[in-house]
Structures are given as structure tokens and as C-alpha cells.
Write an enzyme that holds these catalytic residues in place. Structure first.
Site, PDB file in Angstrom:
ATOM      1  N   CYS A  40       0.815  -1.221   0.000  1.00  0.00           N
ATOM      2  CA  CYS A  40       0.000   0.000   0.000  1.00  0.00           C
ATOM      3  C   CYS A  40       0.849   1.272   0.000  1.00  0.00           C
ATOM      4  O   CYS A  40       0.320   2.372  -0.198  1.00  0.00           O
ATOM      5  CB  CYS A  40      -0.948  -0.008   1.184  1.00  0.00           C
ATOM      6  SG  CYS A  40      -1.896  -1.532   1.295  1.00  0.00           S
ATOM      7  N   HIS A  81      -3.096   6.896   2.668  1.00  0.00           N
ATOM      8  CA  HIS A  81      -3.570   5.591   2.198  1.00  0.00           C
ATOM      9  C   HIS A  81      -4.924   5.318   2.852  1.00  0.00           C
ATOM     10  O   HIS A  81      -5.125   5.583   4.039  1.00  0.00           O
ATOM     11  CB  HIS A  81      -2.562   4.503   2.590  1.00  0.00           C
ATOM     12  CG  HIS A  81      -3.074   3.114   2.378  1.00  0.00           C
ATOM     13  ND1 HIS A  81      -3.728   2.756   1.220  1.00  0.00           N
ATOM     14  CD2 HIS A  81      -3.055   2.007   3.167  1.00  0.00           C
ATOM     15  CE1 HIS A  81      -4.086   1.483   1.310  1.00  0.00           C
ATOM     16  NE2 HIS A  81      -3.689   1.007   2.484  1.00  0.00           N
ATOM     17  N   ASN A  89     -10.456  -0.254   0.259  1.00  0.00           N
ATOM     18  CA  ASN A  89      -8.988  -0.258   0.336  1.00  0.00           C
ATOM     19  C   ASN A  89      -8.433  -0.832  -0.963  1.00  0.00           C
ATOM     20  O   ASN A  89      -8.543  -2.028  -1.210  1.00  0.00           O
ATOM     21  CB  ASN A  89      -8.548  -1.105   1.534  1.00  0.00           C
ATOM     22  CG  ASN A  89      -7.041  -1.199   1.667  1.00  0.00           C
ATOM     23  OD1 ASN A  89      -6.299  -0.831   0.757  1.00  0.00           O
ATOM     24  ND2 ASN A  89      -6.592  -1.688   2.807  1.00  0.00           N
TER      25      ASN A  89
HETATM   26  N1  ACO Z   1     -18.336  -8.124  10.280  1.00  0.00           N
HETATM   27  C1  ACO Z   1     -18.788  -8.341  11.526  1.00  0.00           C
HETATM   28  N2  ACO Z   1     -17.973  -8.674  12.546  1.00  0.00           N
HETATM   29  C2  ACO Z   1     -16.675  -8.806  12.273  1.00  0.00           C
HETATM   30  C3  ACO Z   1     -16.134  -8.609  10.984  1.00  0.00           C
HETATM   31  C4  ACO Z   1     -17.043  -8.261   9.960  1.00  0.00           C
HETATM   32  N3  ACO Z   1     -16.654  -8.039   8.694  1.00  0.00           N
HETATM   33  N4  ACO Z   1     -14.818  -8.800  11.023  1.00  0.00           N
HETATM   34  C5  ACO Z   1     -14.511  -9.099  12.292  1.00  0.00           C
HETATM   35  N5  ACO Z   1     -15.633  -9.113  13.045  1.00  0.00           N
HETATM   36  C6  ACO Z   1     -15.772  -9.378  14.453  1.00  0.00           C
HETATM   37  C7  ACO Z   1     -14.638 -10.222  14.990  1.00  0.00           C
HETATM   38  O1  ACO Z   1     -14.889 -11.583  14.851  1.00  0.00           O
HETATM   39  C8  ACO Z   1     -14.609  -9.790  16.442  1.00  0.00           C
HETATM   40  O2  ACO Z   1     -15.616 -10.463  17.140  1.00  0.00           O
HETATM   41  P1  ACO Z   1     -15.343 -10.978  18.647  1.00  0.00           P
HETATM   42  O3  ACO Z   1     -15.102  -9.743  19.432  1.00  0.00           O
HETATM   43  O4  ACO Z   1     -16.608 -11.681  18.979  1.00  0.00           O
HETATM   44  O5  ACO Z   1     -14.142 -11.861  18.558  1.00  0.00           O
HETATM   45  C9  ACO Z   1     -15.001  -8.305  16.393  1.00  0.00           C
HETATM   46  O6  ACO Z   1     -15.693  -8.139  15.149  1.00  0.00           O
HETATM   47  C10 ACO Z   1     -13.835  -7.364  16.431  1.00  0.00           C
HETATM   48  O7  ACO Z   1     -12.871  -7.810  15.472  1.00  0.00           O
HETATM   49  P2  ACO Z   1     -11.529  -7.059  15.256  1.00  0.00           P
HETATM   50  O8  ACO Z   1     -10.657  -7.854  14.339  1.00  0.00           O
HETATM   51  O9  ACO Z   1     -10.996  -6.663  16.596  1.00  0.00           O
HETATM   52  O10 ACO Z   1     -12.076  -5.775  14.482  1.00  0.00           O
HETATM   53  P3  ACO Z   1     -11.323  -4.421  14.228  1.00  0.00           P
HETATM   54  O11 ACO Z   1     -12.048  -3.333  14.867  1.00  0.00           O
HETATM   55  O12 ACO Z   1      -9.847  -4.544  14.483  1.00  0.00           O
HETATM   56  O13 ACO Z   1     -11.552  -4.233  12.668  1.00  0.00           O
HETATM   57  C11 ACO Z   1     -10.282  -4.410  10.659  1.00  0.00           C
HETATM   58  C12 ACO Z   1     -11.005  -5.162  11.757  1.00  0.00           C
HETATM   59  C13 ACO Z   1     -11.309  -3.540   9.934  1.00  0.00           C
HETATM   60  C14 ACO Z   1      -9.681  -5.386   9.659  1.00  0.00           C
HETATM   61  C15 ACO Z   1      -9.199  -3.527  11.286  1.00  0.00           C
HETATM   62  O14 ACO Z   1      -8.430  -4.296  12.171  1.00  0.00           O
HETATM   63  C16 ACO Z   1      -8.292  -2.880  10.281  1.00  0.00           C
HETATM   64  O15 ACO Z   1      -8.703  -2.052   9.501  1.00  0.00           O
HETATM   65  N6  ACO Z   1      -6.978  -3.192  10.331  1.00  0.00           N
HETATM   66  C17 ACO Z   1      -5.986  -2.575   9.480  1.00  0.00           C
HETATM   67  C18 ACO Z   1      -6.154  -2.945   8.059  1.00  0.00           C
HETATM   68  C19 ACO Z   1      -5.055  -2.346   7.256  1.00  0.00           C
HETATM   69  O16 ACO Z   1      -4.728  -1.207   7.413  1.00  0.00           O
HETATM   70  N7  ACO Z   1      -4.411  -3.128   6.380  1.00  0.00           N
HETATM   71  C20 ACO Z   1      -3.260  -2.646   5.663  1.00  0.00           C
HETATM   72  C21 ACO Z   1      -3.484  -2.492   4.289  1.00  0.00           C
HETATM   73  S1  ACO Z   1      -4.619  -3.651   3.612  1.00  0.00           S
HETATM   74  C22 ACO Z   1      -3.880  -4.464   2.332  1.00  0.00           C
HETATM   75  O17 ACO Z   1      -2.758  -4.314   2.048  1.00  0.00           O
HETATM   76  C23 ACO Z   1      -4.708  -5.372   1.606  1.00  0.00           C
END
Ligand code: ACO
Length: 308
Positions: free
Chosen positions: A109, A233, A263
Site C-alpha cells: 500500500c 492511504h 482499500n
Molecule cells: N463483520 C462483523 N464482525 C466482524 C467482521 C465483519 N466483517 N470482522 C470481524 N468481526 C468481528 C470479529 O470476529 C470480532 O468479534 P469478537 O469480538 O466476537 O471476537 C469483532 O468483530 C472485532 O474484530 P476485530 O478484528 O478486533 O475488528 P477491528 O475493529 O480490528 O476491525 C479491521 C477489523 C477492519 C480489519 C481492522 O483491524 C483494520 O482495519 N486493520 C488494518 C487494516 C489495514 O490497514 N491493512 C493494511 C493495508 S490492507 C492491504 O494491504 C490489503
């Protein structure tokens, strides 16, 4: 001394729009969760990395008033090449009908900012006009049944024409960074699908973006009040908000397109830049802060004086 100037811009996204409600039909998720946790409302899915790149490049050429024959080199930032061999850039070169150098650059990214600095280096050693493109088809390497990642990835491309100018040009400062000891946080093996430790990437992303942006601003002799537009980004709206807050740059001064495009990895900064330019938010003399992070991990920032 030869610097760079951005003289044209273009984007391309697949026709197919996938809303959060569409995803909720097959995944255990909801529009409410996705909007609240990521800021994404819809994304475009489909196409090929070369096809989207060609379309974006052609629009950028038109907007610069240049023909493909006038372009010396092409840098394609992508983490989703059409194949392993050959690189995708030669297909794009052929597709738009240009001659000269063409190569892929994979910095995930952060690829567009890495590409911008690479383009400035090529110009410094004598290159004429260049095309810099970020193009991705992340959906191709994503398990669309994995809700943790399927809801954030998207496809698209953004391109700019970069021209040499006498003098320092637009690029005031830059830094490129990587830490390969963190490669396990976001990866895709040959033939596999994307794995991401979202929480850990999130935590580290805010930290590295802030550090890299602060260093770029300091190297340019600027403070947060001098930044007219931040072009981050687009990985997660909450990451952008946290970075803005820690950098003391009001969120209103950031270009945010993640709601519409999701993204798109190395395409996300040129998509956000294009949106800002075409909606009249960028003026001559403005200071722009471009900053990205991603798999590797890699991270990078650059300060541009438009159109210095
Ligand atoms: N829908 C509903 N619930 C979900 C989903 C979803 N799509 N995904 C995860 N959950 C649930 C999980 O199972 C978890 O449930 P639990 O508490 O019962 O265990 C809860 O939601 C919280 O999950 P987290 O993983 O803690 O969610 P978070 O708030 O961290 O969001 C996300 C996840 C959006 C992926 C976030 O961590 C993020 O954006 N991370 C960075 C991503 C990024 O910047 N990537 C770099 C570039 S991407 C690339 O190169 C392709």
C-alpha cells in the site's frame, strides 16, 4: 538540478459496485459494522490490474495533454500483478502504445509514494516525462468468505503524468521505510489468499504513519498548520482519523474516498489525490502530505508543493 511536477491525472475503477448490504448476503456481517469499523460503504470489484492501469494512464495522458509516444518511462506500483512473470508494466506499456522503460514496483500500500520517489530519481538522472500508476485487483487474491478481510479490499487504479522541471520542483521531502520482520502480519503466498492480522496492522499503522509524516514535514521545514491537504492511504477511516489527530492535522484537511472505493492498496493514494484535484481542493502553492503503509511492512511519506 531537475525536479518533478505532476501535470496529469486519471483513475479507473471496475463497473461493478458492491455495497455492504451486498456483502451481508453471503457474509456474517452488516452495513452498520463495516461503516462503523472501517468507514467503507461500497467498493468496485473486477477487472485486471493491467486493464485498470491502462484506462487510468490514458485518462492521465489526456489530462496532461501528452501522447503515449512522449512518455519515456512507466512505473507501475502494484501488489497484485497479472502474473508472476512477466511484470505487468510491459503489458500496460504495450496497451497504451508507448516505448521506453516499464517496470513493476511492489511496496504494497506504500507503492505509490515509493513510485513517486523513484520517478523523481529517474528524472534527476535524465528521464523525460513519466507515467506513475498504482493499480490493484485485491479481490483476486482475497477469500471472499473471510469477513475479516473481504469487507475492506477493493479494486481500482490511479495514474499521474510526471514531468521534469528545472530546479527543485514539487517534491520537497520524502522518506521510505520498511521492516521485514513484520512480514507475517499481512501476506499472501503464491497461489494463496490474503492473510491479515488486522488489529496488529492497525496498531502499527498509526504509529508508523505519524512518525513518517512528521519526519517528512520536518525535512520540508513545515509544521502541521502548513499542510493544506493530507492524502493518506485509505485502509480504514479510523486509522486516518487517529493519524490526523496525532499529527494535529484536522480531518477536514484529509482527502477521504474510502467510503466509495474501499482499500485499493497502491491505488488508494492516487484515487484520493484525483478526487481532491478534480473537486477543486488543490491549488497552486498548496503543500500536500502523501502518506501510506502496508504489507512488508512498508511505510512512506512525501511532501509536495503543488505545482512547485
Ligand atoms: N463483520 C462483523 N464482525 C466482524 C467482521 C465483519 N466483517 N470482522 C470481524 N468481526 C468481528 C470479529 O470476529 C470480532 O468479534 P469478537 O469480538 O466476537 O471476537 C469483532 O468483530 C472485532 O474484530 P476485530 O478484528 O478486533 O475488528 P477491528 O475493529 O480490528 O476491525 C479491521 C477489523 C477492519 C480489519 C481492522 O483491524 C483494520 O482495519 N486493520 C488494518 C487494516 C489495514 O490497514 N491493512 C493494511 C493495508 S490492507 C492491504 O494491504 C490489503
Amino acid at each position: 538540478m531537475r525536479g518533478i511536477r505532476i501535470t496529469g491525472w486519471g483513475i479507473a475503477v471496475p463497473d461493478k459496485v458492491v455495497t455492504n448490504d451486498d456483502l451481508s448476503l453471503t457474509l456474517d456481517t452488516s452495513d452498520e459494522w463495516i461503516v462503523e469499523r472501517t468507514g467503507i460503504r461500497e467498493r468496485h470489484i473486477g477487472g485486471t490490474t493491467s486493464g485498470l492501469a491502462i484506462e487510468a494512464a490514458q485518462e492521465a495522458l489526456r489530462s496532461a495533454g501528452r501522447t503515449a509516444a512522449e512518455i519515456d518511462n512507466l512505473v507501475l506500483a502494484t501488489t497484485t500483478p497479472d502474473g508472476i512473470v512477466p511484470g505487468t508494466a510491459p503489458s500496460v506499456q504495450h496497451g497504451i502504445g508507448m516505448h521506453g522503460g516499464a517496470f513493476d514496483l511492489n511496496a504494497a500500500c506504500s507503492g505509490f509514494v515509493y513510485g513517486l520517489v523513484t520517478a523523481a530519481g529517474l528524472v534527476a538522472v535524465g528521464s523525460g516525462p513519466l507515467l506513475l500508476i498504482g493499480s490493484e485487483t485485491l479481490s483476486r487474491i482475497t477469500d471472499m468468505d473471510d469477513r475479516k478481510i473481504a469487507v475492506i479490499v477493493a479494486d481500482g487504479a490511479g495514474a499521474v503524468v510526471i514531468e521534469p522541471v528545472e530546479g527543485p520542483g514539487s517534491l520537497l521531502s520524502w522518506n521510505l521505510n520498511a521492516d521485514g520482520s513484520l512480514k507475517h502480519l499481512l501476506k499472501c503466498e503464491h497461489g494463496g489468499t490474503l492473510f491479515m492480522d488486522g488489529k496488529e496492522v492497525f496498531r502499527r499503522a498509526v504509529r508508523v504513519v505519524v512518525d513518517s509524516a512528521e519526519r517528512a514535514m520536518a525535512d520540508a521545514g513545515l509544521g502541521p498548520d502548513d499542510i493544506d491537504l493530507m492524502v493518506p492511504h485509505q485502509a480504514n477511516l479510523r486509522i486516518i482519523q487517529a493519524a490526523c489527530q496525532r499529527l494535529s492535522i484536522p480531518e477536514e484537511r484529509a482527502s477521504i474516498v474510502i467510503d466509495r472505493y474501499g482499500n485499493t492498496s497502491s491505488a488508494s493514494i492516487p484515487l484520493a489525490l484525483h478526487d481532491a484535484i478534480t473537486s477543486g481542493r488543490v491549488h497552486d502553492g498548496d503543500n500536500l502530505l502523501l502518506t501510506g503503509f502496508g504489507g512488508g511492512m512498508t511505510w512512506a511519506s512525501a511532501v509536495l508543493r503543488w505545482n512547485g
